[in-house]
Write a protein that holds these residues in place. Structure first.
Motif, PDB file in Angstrom:
ATOM      1  N   UNK A  49       0.821  -1.210   0.000  1.00 42.70           N
ATOM      2  CA  UNK A  49       0.000   0.000   0.000  1.00 42.70           C
ATOM      3  C   UNK A  49       0.856   1.262   0.000  1.00 42.70           C
ATOM      4  N   UNK A  50       1.928   1.258   0.788  1.00 41.96           N
ATOM      5  CA  UNK A  50       2.810   2.434   0.833  1.00 41.96           C
ATOM      6  C   UNK A  50       3.444   2.687  -0.527  1.00 41.96           C
ATOM      7  N   UNK A  51       3.832   1.621  -1.208  1.00 40.70           N
ATOM      8  CA  UNK A  51       4.436   1.796  -2.529  1.00 40.70           C
ATOM      9  C   UNK A  51       3.413   2.318  -3.541  1.00 40.70           C
ATOM     10  N   UNK A  52       2.197   1.859  -3.455  1.00 39.59           N
ATOM     11  CA  UNK A  52       1.174   2.359  -4.363  1.00 39.59           C
ATOM     12  C   UNK A  52       0.824   3.810  -4.064  1.00 39.59           C
ATOM     13  N   UNK A  53       0.839   4.166  -2.798  1.00 35.24           N
ATOM     14  CA  UNK A  53       0.489   5.551  -2.427  1.00 35.24           C
ATOM     15  C   UNK A  53       1.606   6.537  -2.735  1.00 35.24           C
ATOM     16  N   UNK A  54       2.749   6.037  -3.168  1.00 34.48           N
ATOM     17  CA  UNK A  54       3.747   6.961  -3.706  1.00 34.48           C
ATOM     18  C   UNK A  54       3.200   7.658  -4.946  1.00 34.48           C
ATOM     19  N   UNK A  55       2.331   6.970  -5.662  1.00 33.60           N
ATOM     20  CA  UNK A  55       1.726   7.547  -6.865  1.00 33.60           C
ATOM     21  C   UNK A  55       0.516   8.403  -6.535  1.00 33.60           C
ATOM     22  N   UNK A  56      -0.241   8.003  -5.526  1.00 33.41           N
ATOM     23  CA  UNK A  56      -1.480   8.722  -5.177  1.00 33.41           C
ATOM     24  C   UNK A  56      -1.646   8.657  -3.657  1.00 33.41           C
ATOM     25  N   UNK A  63      -6.790   1.169  -4.400  1.00 31.94           N
ATOM     26  CA  UNK A  63      -5.546   0.409  -4.560  1.00 31.94           C
ATOM     27  C   UNK A  63      -5.848  -1.015  -5.017  1.00 31.94           C
ATOM     28  N   UNK A  64      -6.828  -1.625  -4.374  1.00 34.75           N
ATOM     29  CA  UNK A  64      -7.170  -2.995  -4.746  1.00 34.75           C
ATOM     30  C   UNK A  64      -7.702  -3.057  -6.172  1.00 34.75           C
ATOM     31  N   UNK A  65      -8.491  -2.055  -6.565  1.00 34.21           N
ATOM     32  CA  UNK A  65      -9.022  -2.027  -7.921  1.00 34.21           C
ATOM     33  C   UNK A  65      -7.892  -1.890  -8.941  1.00 34.21           C
ATOM     34  N   UNK A  66      -6.876  -1.053  -8.646  1.00 31.83           N
ATOM     35  CA  UNK A  66      -5.739  -0.896  -9.553  1.00 31.83           C
ATOM     36  C   UNK A  66      -4.969  -2.202  -9.683  1.00 31.83           C
ATOM     37  N   UNK A  67      -4.768  -2.909  -8.574  1.00 30.68           N
ATOM     38  CA  UNK A  67      -4.067  -4.194  -8.625  1.00 30.68           C
ATOM     39  C   UNK A  67      -4.859  -5.216  -9.427  1.00 30.68           C
ATOM     40  N   UNK A  68      -6.181  -5.165  -9.311  1.00 27.97           N
ATOM     41  CA  UNK A  68      -7.024  -6.083 -10.080  1.00 27.97           C
ATOM     42  C   UNK A  68      -6.891  -5.793 -11.568  1.00 27.97           C
ATOM     43  N   UNK A  94      -4.380  -4.634 -13.231  1.00 29.41           N
ATOM     44  CA  UNK A  94      -3.080  -5.008 -13.813  1.00 29.41           C
ATOM     45  C   UNK A  94      -2.846  -6.514 -13.738  1.00 29.41           C
ATOM     46  N   UNK A  95      -3.856  -7.302 -13.356  1.00 24.88           N
ATOM     47  CA  UNK A  95      -3.724  -8.752 -13.403  1.00 24.88           C
ATOM     48  C   UNK A  95      -3.136  -9.380 -12.167  1.00 24.88           C
ATOM     49  N   UNK A  96      -3.199  -8.707 -11.028  1.00 21.17           N
ATOM     50  CA  UNK A  96      -2.686  -9.280  -9.780  1.00 21.17           C
ATOM     51  C   UNK A  96      -3.820  -9.804  -8.905  1.00 21.17           C
ATOM     52  N   UNK A  97      -5.004 -10.017  -9.490  1.00 18.21           N
ATOM     53  CA  UNK A  97      -6.137 -10.508  -8.716  1.00 18.21           C
ATOM     54  C   UNK A  97      -5.894 -11.884  -8.134  1.00 18.21           C
ATOM     55  N   UNK A 124      -4.609 -12.842   2.814  1.00 14.26           N
ATOM     56  CA  UNK A 124      -5.708 -12.261   3.579  1.00 14.26           C
ATOM     57  C   UNK A 124      -5.695 -10.731   3.502  1.00 14.26           C
ATOM     58  N   UNK A 125      -4.537 -10.130   3.509  1.00 12.35           N
ATOM     59  CA  UNK A 125      -4.426  -8.665   3.431  1.00 12.35           C
ATOM     60  C   UNK A 125      -3.296  -8.314   2.473  1.00 12.35           C
ATOM     61  N   UNK A 126      -3.562  -8.330   1.170  1.00 13.83           N
ATOM     62  CA  UNK A 126      -2.473  -8.122   0.201  1.00 13.83           C
ATOM     63  C   UNK A 126      -1.818  -6.746   0.308  1.00 13.83           C
TER      64      UNK A 126
END
Length: 586
Positions: free
Chosen positions: A454-461, A469-474, A476-479, A486-488
């Motif tokens: 989450x911290x790495x993703x929030x570097x962008x936003x 964040x979860x929607x963005x990961x979904x 890009x094919x990381x679903x 349990x808590x990606x």
């Protein structure tokens, strides 16, 4: 926040002057306190000389006890005031100087960090992270002594001898002449040795930066070194670098001790000459003034008390001169990081800020050429090229032909020849900050920090919700990867993204692009280090994610890229009559 304006023709000394002007108010106030401290010191020595001289006269004419108590009661409040004022003024001077140094160094570090984080510089910095960390920490810290001590001490070293000469000259012209004749020797040797010290300090800082960079790189790759059985070789390389740094440090110290010894020698010699003259005068045995006392005892004592202070400021400047040499060496290393990005051609007029565009921009260029200062051609694209809004362009060609250079031009990192247009308007009409808010840039090796996903993703936003964040990961094919956890978002990555595969890191970088939501993407070999299967998957993913955006993609590989709208092969420039156009990819 103050900015350090770096010009191509500026020298490290000019840049240090700019830093000094950033806190001119505090530094000038510190200088005034130093002058006030000097005046109080002269008065204090005058009172002491008067007290001791009067006591001596009383001892000769009236006996040792007569009148001494009354004189002491009269002078003690003034002496006590001087004794209290001097440390108070010194404290004020040091506090102002420290505050000025802290503010300048803090502003400089913020500007360096902002420059290094600039999208236009991500592909420019070839230095290791350890080397850059050394520049941000050690070399910025090397400016502290210059700002805290030298800036105030330099003018004080001029004022102090002049003020003391003004006090001594009416009392004894010869004593003042002896001091004035020997004073120039101190700055003379200071300058001669200072030049050698500056070069030695520069070599020392470079050696420290290289040692820091190499050590940080070895620590980061320690696991790989252990697997390869190369830890002993790494230890030897670190030991050789440390020995080189030790030798350069000792050479700096040698010059420092040598210059200090020379300054102390001349100062002691000059004070001894003045003391001999005054002592022989009090005894009445001067060859040219037999049985005559040219300077009375109290005034002679005042001169002797002031003589060390006459050279004290010069000696202190000689010591602080090495701080200036260190600062110039540090600024020489920092100036390349502070130079502004070459954005507009000389003489181009500034334009008002451009509003943020919601639609992807249409890009075009013709007769585009980038030439280095040495005259080497980095990019030659003579033919016209046009990309409509929301279209994609694949830039390919052999290594060294200028593919990444083309992206750097659009990032505003390089001066260019020719014409670039955005939505039909001249590219130079944009201000750099306004333009960079329109685009996202992805380098060959995306950088991730040792923190949670989450911290790495929030570097962008930074303000993104967990659901975003979860929607963005979904997307890009990381679903599937998230489904096994349990808590990606809480999964922690190691340094450089350790814990995820190369393909997963590429997808994570694309998720950052999605979170920022910019209308223009510039991608520089995003699949360079992936296997063919992963490369094809990422290319297909780009097809889905880049819809509704203008895309400039640099890649050696074309498999899985049949969907791009245009292809630009920069390798065609080697043909004599080639006219490079964007052509439809079959």
């Amino acid at each position: 926040m103050h900015q350090v304006a770096i010009q191509n023709t500026d020298t490290p000394r000019q840049q240090l002057n700019l830093l000094r002007k950033m806190q001119a108010g505090r530094l000038n106030a510190a200088f005034l306190l130093a002058v006030a401290q000097l005046v109080v010191l002269i008065l204090q020595y005058g009172l002491l000389a008067w007290l001791l001289g009067t006591w001596l006269e009383m001892g000769v004419t009236q006996g040792w006890q007569a009148g001494q108590r009354e004189l002491l009661v009269q002078l003690m409040p003034w002496l006590a005031l001087c004794l209290l004022m001097r440390p108070a003024l010194q404290w004020g001077r040091e506090r102002l100087s420290q505050e000025a140094s802290l503010r300048v160094r803090s502003a400089l570090r913020q500007q360096l960090l902002a420059h290094l984080a600039h999208p236009a510089q991500l592909g420019q910095q070839a230095s290791s992270e350890g080397y850059l960390a050394s520049q941000l920490l050690d070399q910025v810290e090397a400016l502290d002594a210059y700002l805290r001590r030298y800036v105030v001490q330099a003018p004080l070293a001029v004022i102090t001898p002049l003020l003391i000469l003004l006090v001594i000259a009416p009392i004894s012209g010869l004593a003042a002449l002896l001091l004035a004749l020997t004073a120039p020797l101190v700055p003379l040797f200071m300058v001669l040795l200072g030049k050698a010290a500056a070069a030695s300090s520069r070599r020392q800082l470079q050696s420290l930066a290289r040692l820091s960079g190499r050590f940080a790189d070895f620590i980061r790759g320690l696991t790989s070194l252990q697997h390869l059985g190369a830890t002993a070789t790494a230890e030897q390389m670190i030991a050789r670098s440390a020995e080189g740094y030790r030798q350069k440090t000792m050479s700096v110290l040698k010059l420092a001790f040598l210059s200090t010894g020379v300054l102390e020698f001349f100062a002691a010699l000059s004070i001894a000459l003045v003391a001999v003259y005054l002592g022989l005068g009090l005894l009445g045995i001067l060859p040219w003034a037999k049985e005559v006392i040219p300077v009375p005892y109290a005034q002679a004592l005042w001169i002797l008390l002031l003589a060390p202070e006459f050279y004290g400021a010069l000696r202190q400047l000689g010591s602080d001169y090495h701080a200036k040499a260190d600062a110039e060496a540090a600024m020489t290393e920092l100036m390349p990081l502070l130079r502004p990005t070459q954005w507009q051609h000389p003489g181009c007029q500034p334009y008002p800020p451009q509003p943020l565009q919601a639609n992807p921009p249409a890009l075009s260029w013709q007769q585009l050429r980038v030439v280095t200062e040495a005259g080497r051609t980095r990019l030659a694209c003579p033919g016209p090229c046009h990309i409509e809004s929301g279209q994609s362009l694949l830039v390919t060609g052999p290594s060294g032909v200028g593919k990444s250079t083309l992206l750097e031009v659009w990032l505003g990192a390089l001066a260019y020849q020719g014409q670039l247009r955005v939505e039909g308007e001249d590219f130079l009409h944009w201000r750099l900050d306004d333009w960079l808010r329109q685009l996202d840039y992805l380098a060959q090796a995306p950088r991730f920090m040792a923190a949670s996903l989450a911290d790495n993703l929030r570097l962008a936003c930074p303000d993104a919700e967990d659901s975003q964040l979860l929607d963005a990961l979904e997307q890009v094919g990381l679903g599937a990867w998230m489904a096994d956890r349990t808590d990606p978002l809480a999964v922690r990555l190691g340094e450089g993204g350790r814990g995820l595969s190369g393909g997963q890191l590429s997808r994570l970088a694309l998720a950052q692009l999605l979170l920022r939501g910019r209308p223009l993407w510039l991608l520089d070999e995003p699949t360079a280090h992936l296997d063919p299967q992963s490369r094809r998957e990422i290319h297909q993913l780009l097809h889905q994610l880049s819809r509704g955006r203008t895309l400039l993609l640099v890649s050696h590989h074309t498999e899985g890229l049949h969907w791009v709208d245009h292809l630009l092969d920069l390798g065609q420039q080697e043909e004599a009559d080639a006219s490079i156009h964007a052509i439809t990819l079959a």
